[in-house]
Design a protein around this motif. Structure first.
Motif, PDB file in Angstrom:
ATOM      1  N   ASP A 199       5.295  -6.480  12.525  1.00 49.42           N
ATOM      2  CA  ASP A 199       4.524  -7.625  13.003  1.00 49.42           C
ATOM      3  C   ASP A 199       3.561  -8.184  11.962  1.00 49.42           C
ATOM      4  OD1 ASP A 199       5.838  -7.170  15.349  1.00 49.42           O
ATOM      5  OD2 ASP A 199       4.194  -6.074  16.301  1.00 49.42           O
ATOM      6  N   LYS A 200       3.156  -7.363  10.994  1.00 49.91           N
ATOM      7  CA  LYS A 200       2.159  -7.828  10.032  1.00 49.91           C
ATOM      8  C   LYS A 200       2.679  -7.804   8.598  1.00 49.91           C
ATOM      9  CE  LYS A 200      -1.855  -6.465  12.828  1.00 49.91           C
ATOM     10  NZ  LYS A 200      -3.115  -5.676  12.851  1.00 49.91           N
ATOM     11  N   VAL A 201       3.021  -6.625   8.125  1.00 51.98           N
ATOM     12  CA  VAL A 201       3.368  -6.483   6.703  1.00 51.98           C
ATOM     13  C   VAL A 201       4.641  -7.243   6.377  1.00 51.98           C
ATOM     14  CG1 VAL A 201       3.820  -4.837   4.855  1.00 51.98           C
ATOM     15  CG2 VAL A 201       2.216  -4.251   6.666  1.00 51.98           C
ATOM     16  N   PHE A 202       5.659  -7.132   7.220  1.00 52.46           N
ATOM     17  CA  PHE A 202       6.922  -7.798   6.911  1.00 52.46           C
ATOM     18  C   PHE A 202       6.769  -9.319   6.911  1.00 52.46           C
ATOM     19  CE2 PHE A 202      11.087  -9.562   7.879  1.00 52.46           C
ATOM     20  CZ  PHE A 202      11.884  -8.895   6.965  1.00 52.46           C
ATOM     21  N   GLN A 203       5.882  -9.838   7.746  1.00 54.99           N
ATOM     22  CA  GLN A 203       5.695 -11.284   7.803  1.00 54.99           C
ATOM     23  C   GLN A 203       5.091 -11.819   6.508  1.00 54.99           C
ATOM     24  OE1 GLN A 203       7.036 -12.751  10.357  1.00 54.99           O
ATOM     25  NE2 GLN A 203       7.448 -10.805  11.397  1.00 54.99           N
ATOM     26  N   ASP A 204       4.120 -11.107   5.957  1.00 56.21           N
ATOM     27  CA  ASP A 204       3.482 -11.524   4.699  1.00 56.21           C
ATOM     28  C   ASP A 204       2.973 -10.276   3.990  1.00 56.21           C
ATOM     29  OD1 ASP A 204       2.340 -12.871   2.621  1.00 56.21           O
ATOM     30  OD2 ASP A 204       0.614 -13.621   3.765  1.00 56.21           O
ATOM     31  N   PRO A 205       3.790  -9.652   3.152  1.00 56.16           N
ATOM     32  CA  PRO A 205       3.380  -8.385   2.532  1.00 56.16           C
ATOM     33  C   PRO A 205       2.368  -8.531   1.403  1.00 56.16           C
ATOM     34  CG  PRO A 205       5.559  -9.011   1.777  1.00 56.16           C
ATOM     35  CD  PRO A 205       5.170 -10.029   2.814  1.00 56.16           C
ATOM     36  N   THR A 206       2.100  -9.734   0.930  1.00 55.35           N
ATOM     37  CA  THR A 206       1.261  -9.899  -0.260  1.00 55.35           C
ATOM     38  C   THR A 206      -0.125  -9.291  -0.105  1.00 55.35           C
ATOM     39  OG1 THR A 206       2.478 -11.911  -0.829  1.00 55.35           O
ATOM     40  CG2 THR A 206       0.340 -11.573  -1.885  1.00 55.35           C
ATOM     41  N   PRO A 207      -0.919  -9.615   0.942  1.00 55.51           N
ATOM     42  CA  PRO A 207      -2.273  -9.027   1.023  1.00 55.51           C
ATOM     43  C   PRO A 207      -2.266  -7.515   1.186  1.00 55.51           C
ATOM     44  CG  PRO A 207      -1.719 -10.211   3.041  1.00 55.51           C
ATOM     45  CD  PRO A 207      -0.653 -10.539   2.055  1.00 55.51           C
ATOM     46  N   TYR A 208      -1.256  -6.977   1.834  1.00 52.46           N
ATOM     47  CA  TYR A 208      -1.204  -5.532   2.042  1.00 52.46           C
ATOM     48  C   TYR A 208      -0.801  -4.809   0.755  1.00 52.46           C
ATOM     49  CZ  TYR A 208      -1.231  -7.132   6.868  1.00 52.46           C
ATOM     50  OH  TYR A 208      -1.562  -7.751   8.041  1.00 52.46           O
ATOM     51  N   VAL A 209       0.095  -5.402  -0.009  1.00 51.40           N
ATOM     52  CA  VAL A 209       0.467  -4.809  -1.297  1.00 51.40           C
ATOM     53  C   VAL A 209      -0.714  -4.864  -2.258  1.00 51.40           C
ATOM     54  CG1 VAL A 209       2.001  -5.024  -3.282  1.00 51.40           C
ATOM     55  CG2 VAL A 209       2.911  -5.332  -0.975  1.00 51.40           C
ATOM     56  N   GLU A 210      -1.470  -5.956  -2.229  1.00 54.34           N
ATOM     57  CA  GLU A 210      -2.648  -6.050  -3.092  1.00 54.34           C
ATOM     58  C   GLU A 210      -3.679  -4.990  -2.735  1.00 54.34           C
ATOM     59  OE1 GLU A 210      -4.020 -10.010  -2.636  1.00 54.34           O
ATOM     60  OE2 GLU A 210      -2.483 -10.902  -3.949  1.00 54.34           O
ATOM     61  N   GLU A 211      -3.784  -4.651  -1.453  1.00 57.14           N
ATOM     62  CA  GLU A 211      -4.703  -3.590  -1.042  1.00 57.14           C
ATOM     63  C   GLU A 211      -4.276  -2.238  -1.608  1.00 57.14           C
ATOM     64  OE1 GLU A 211      -6.724  -1.879   3.115  1.00 57.14           O
ATOM     65  OE2 GLU A 211      -5.016  -3.263   3.163  1.00 57.14           O
ATOM     66  N   VAL A 212      -2.973  -2.012  -1.685  1.00 53.48           N
ATOM     67  CA  VAL A 212      -2.465  -0.765  -2.259  1.00 53.48           C
ATOM     68  C   VAL A 212      -2.711  -0.729  -3.761  1.00 53.48           C
ATOM     69  CG1 VAL A 212      -0.389   0.602  -2.660  1.00 53.48           C
ATOM     70  CG2 VAL A 212      -0.754  -0.476  -0.440  1.00 53.48           C
ATOM     71  N   LEU A 213      -2.550  -1.859  -4.428  1.00 58.85           N
ATOM     72  CA  LEU A 213      -2.726  -1.900  -5.877  1.00 58.85           C
ATOM     73  C   LEU A 213      -4.167  -1.644  -6.288  1.00 58.85           C
ATOM     74  CD1 LEU A 213      -0.453  -4.956  -6.774  1.00 58.85           C
ATOM     75  CD2 LEU A 213       0.085  -2.523  -6.985  1.00 58.85           C
ATOM     76  N   LYS A 214      -5.115  -1.823  -5.366  1.00 61.23           N
ATOM     77  CA  LYS A 214      -6.522  -1.575  -5.688  1.00 61.23           C
ATOM     78  C   LYS A 214      -6.857  -0.092  -5.754  1.00 61.23           C
ATOM     79  CE  LYS A 214      -8.177  -5.898  -3.615  1.00 61.23           C
ATOM     80  NZ  LYS A 214      -9.031  -6.493  -2.546  1.00 61.23           N
ATOM     81  N   ILE A 215      -5.952   0.762  -5.267  1.00 61.54           N
ATOM     82  CA  ILE A 215      -6.193   2.207  -5.319  1.00 61.54           C
ATOM     83  C   ILE A 215      -6.109   2.662  -6.769  1.00 61.54           C
ATOM     84  CG2 ILE A 215      -5.364   4.469  -4.567  1.00 61.54           C
ATOM     85  CD1 ILE A 215      -4.221   3.138  -2.097  1.00 61.54           C
ATOM     86  N   SER A 216      -7.187   3.228  -7.251  1.00 60.93           N
ATOM     87  CA  SER A 216      -7.239   3.645  -8.660  1.00 60.93           C
ATOM     88  C   SER A 216      -6.496   4.961  -8.850  1.00 60.93           C
ATOM     89  CB  SER A 216      -8.700   3.813  -9.104  1.00 60.93           C
ATOM     90  OG  SER A 216      -9.345   4.797  -8.325  1.00 60.93           O
ATOM     91  N   ARG A 217      -5.742   5.027  -9.918  1.00 64.84           N
ATOM     92  CA  ARG A 217      -5.021   6.253 -10.259  1.00 64.84           C
ATOM     93  C   ARG A 217      -4.673   6.211 -11.736  1.00 64.84           C
ATOM     94  NH1 ARG A 217       1.187   6.663  -9.064  1.00 64.84           N
ATOM     95  NH2 ARG A 217       0.735   8.153 -10.716  1.00 64.84           N
TER      96      ARG A 217
END
Length: 697
Positions: A650-668
């Motif tokens: 219902d959320k990620v598949f409709q527009d994954p861009t903001p959710y992927v950007e949230e994952v990319l902010k995780i420092s490693r």
């Protein structure tokens, strides 16, 4: 309610679908008023009404019945018969019967048709028309070299009018269960044969897409296992001319599409086994999400699918789904749940937290270490930090790094803990030496260290008396932590055990002058230790060690070992130590373990039918063969699994861009392999020498 009835009570029909009286009193009264006018005082409960007396809109599976997928019509709840038999149109009261005669070896004669009593207007005399009021029609078609007579049934409403979307296919069991108002009792000889030469013409020129569009969400639609030979039976025969059709099948993972085309009447349709979301089959994504959010292994599921000959996609597809949709959904779900818990904690006072580190890989030099911070009052996990060994100077700094990151998260959300309970790790003590909150040591970690030392001492020949006191010393440590209010009081109570084991219960320390238990005379006088014996000297050396007394000073009155150990045990189910996972994969599985733990942390004890609590007999390893009773909890729930799948669709598949950007902010940090120079693969292979051949020239 279903019973075999032979005739309709109104028109006497024996061939239509029949329905008995409904169970609902108000609805039954309306049926009786239609049948008798004035309902009689006594009537047979077995009377039935045929389908000719209902309107087109009273049935829920007209399209499926007309296409031959159902053997009976299903009434909608609350339907009432409203049509009487008429003499002007026989088709309104009883199904027409067409007799199809196939002659032997006369394939050159053209088909002949005869229509009796046909009433048509000039506007209907077009290439495609419907005959209304036809009493009898004869179709003569010369096909094959066999004789056959076939009865084709037609209903008063138009079954060939194609709906805007294909109705849901019904099963007989579902029809009986979902038809509380009236049950179908008439039998039909096989599925409806849609071979009307006039009505089927418009449908032949268009392609029918048979994909079902359900109002329920895709991820909540029931799914089934269908065998290929059973599925192909539905497409072997054309539903219009009943001749053999050409069938083409294409597969993409678990997705199957069937293209049916009839060379004789040019009918064609396409059927998809799953809804298609954009260009992604919904079943493929749903299977990837189900495997991931339940903490299962893709390769284990793949083995199960291969054993059952179930078609499945490759691991690359699973990883693509995980990176693009599933892992961003898990991170979003955890961050949302964590934000709600921290928002509540920042408004509370006397917040008591507990933290501990777990090494998530086998061996002494594990790649990952996870630090868990838990709210000890609510028994919930509020933060999980994943530390990689390449990020720090050494494994000894893992726990300090994880604790520091957790405290930073608490500070960012304005959470001010009153006390924090950890183990007595030297790096942790040094880091929290200047903290504004009270730092306690966990009793469980200290007890494990002391018990290990004392068990080793009690194995000596001159110290075997200590075995009788091991459990008492362990209980005394827990009692000291819970019953004391200050550090000096804890130390005084702890030292009193040395007098107690000598049968001395009055002490010199004013903070704890005497033992609180009543005076008792022991039957076993040999259990008491004497000062100066090797057993007493070794015991005193361990219990009054400077480091032990310093740890006892900071013993926590809030036990946190059971909860944290239960969570660490749970994480092995989502992230087994024998499986090498990437950083983000390990982090997401820790988040899922935290969601599962928080949802089931407060499970009550299960009870019997009489209300008595349930227990089970266990033989824990720590008891050395002794049995103990453990309470049985109620079954855990998995609401978070459905919520995660809903977030994916219902959320990620409709527009994954903001959710992927949230994952990319995780420092490693980058992987260790990135820092090394990659050698030539052929040179490495050419230099390979097995262990057996080492040393040989």
């Amino acid at each position: 309610m279903a019973e075999r009835i032979r005739t309709c009570v109104i028109c006497g029909s024996k061939t239509s679908t029949l329905y008995t009286l409904p169970r609902n009193e108000d609805l039954r009264k309306k049926w009786l008023e239609f049948i008798f006018g004035i309902p009689p005082a006594k009537y047979s409960p077995a009377i039935a009404v045929c389908s000719d007396h209902f309107n087109h809109s009273d049935f829920s599976n007209v399209g499926a019945y007309s296409s031959g997928f159902c053997s009976r019509l299903v009434l909608k709840p609350g339907s009432v018969p409203s049509r009487r038999s008429t003499t002007s149109t026989q088709a309104a009261s009883a199904p027409e019967q067409h007799v199809r005669i196939q002659h032997v070896a006369c394939q050159t004669d053209p088909p002949k048709s005869t229509s009796v009593g046909t009433q048509l207007s000039m506007k209907t005399l077009k290439p495609h028309f419907r005959s209304t009021g036809t009493q009898a029609s004869v179709l003569c078609s010369d096909v094959c070299v066999s004789t056959e007579s076939r009865v084709i049934k037609r209903f008063p409403f138009d079954p060939y009018k194609r709906p805007c979307k294909r109705p849901r296919l019904e099963m007989e069991l579902e029809e009986e269960e979902n038809n509380p108002e009236g049950s179908s009792t008439g039998e039909i000889e096989g599925p409806h044969d849609p071979t009307d030469p006039v009505e089927s013409v418009p449908a032949l020129t268009e392609s029918a897409d048979s994909t079902t569009k359900s109002s329920a969400p895709v991820q909540r639609t029931p799914t089934y296992i269908v065998y290929e030979n059973c599925l192909m039976e539905l497409f072997q025969v054309c539903p219009m001319c009943t001749r053999e059709s050409d069938v083409r099948v294409r597969r993409l993972g678990t997705f199957l599409t069937v293209q049916q085309h009839c060379r004789h009447c040019q009918y064609s349709r396409r059927w998809n086994s799953q809804p298609i979301l954009g260009s992604t089959p919904a079943g493929n994504l749903q299977l990837s999400a189900a495997v991931y959010v339940n903490g299962a292994s893709f390769f284990s599921i793949e083995k199960i699918f291969k054993t059952m000959n179930l078609k499945m996609f490759h691991h690359d597809t699973f990883r693509r789904h995980a990176r693009t949709y599933i892992e961003p959904a898990i991170v979003h779900k955890w961050r949302t749940a964590q934000g709600g818990m921290l928002a509540e904690l920042c408004q509370q006072q006397n917040v008591i937290l507990g933290g501990d580190m777990r090494t998530d890989s086998p061996g002494q030099n594990g790649r990952f270490g996870s630090y868990t911070m838990m709210d000890l009052r609510r028994n919930t996990v509020i933060d999980v930090q994943l530390v990689e060994s390449s990020e720090i100077a050494g494994n000894d700094h893992m726990e300090q790094e994880g604790l520091e990151r957790s405290l930073t998260v608490l500070k960012d959300h304005d959470v001010k803990p009153d006390c924090v309970v950890t183990d007595s790790h030297p790096k942790t003590q040094e880091f929290l030496s200047e903290a504004t909150f009270t730092h306690y040591f966990d009793v469980g970690h200290i007890e494990k260290g002391l018990s290990k030392k004392l068990r080793k001492i009690s194995q000596r020949k001159d110290c075997r008396k200590l075995k009788k006191w091991l459990r008492s010393i362990k209980n005394h440590l827990y009692w000291t932590a819970v019953s004391s209010t200050s550090g000096p009081e804890r130390v005084a109570k702890w030292k009193s055990i040395l007098n107690h084991i000598q049968d001395i219960h009055v002490h010199d320390d004013p903070l704890f002058p005497r033992c609180p238990h009543p005076h008792r005379t022991s039957r076993d006088t040999n259990k008491w230790l004497r000062a100066g014996t090797p057993a007493f000297r070794q015991l005193k050396k361990v219990l009054t060690n400077e480091r032990v007394l310093r740890d006892v000073w900071r013993l926590s009155p809030h036990p946190h070992t059971p909860s944290l150990e239960a969570f660490h045990t749970l994480t092995t189910r989502f992230a087994p130590k024998s499986v090498a996972l990437p950083f983000l994969g390990m982090l997401c599985r820790l988040y899922m373990a935290a969601l599962h733990f928080n949802e089931n942390a407060g499970r009550p004890q299960a009870t019997t039918a009489a209300g008595e609590p349930l227990f089970r007999v266990a033989f824990p390893k720590s008891k050395k063969g002794e049995c103990t009773a453990k309470p049985v909890k109620v079954e855990p729930t998995y609401r978070y699994v459905g919520e995660l799948v809903d977030v994916v669709f219902d959320k990620v598949f409709q527009d994954p861009t903001p959710y992927v950007e949230e994952v990319l902010k995780i420092s490693r940090n980058p992987d260790l392999s990135v820092r090394l120079d990659k050698p030539d693969e052929l040179e490495v292979i050419s230099s390979y020498v097995s262990r057996i051949n080492q040393g040989r020239t």
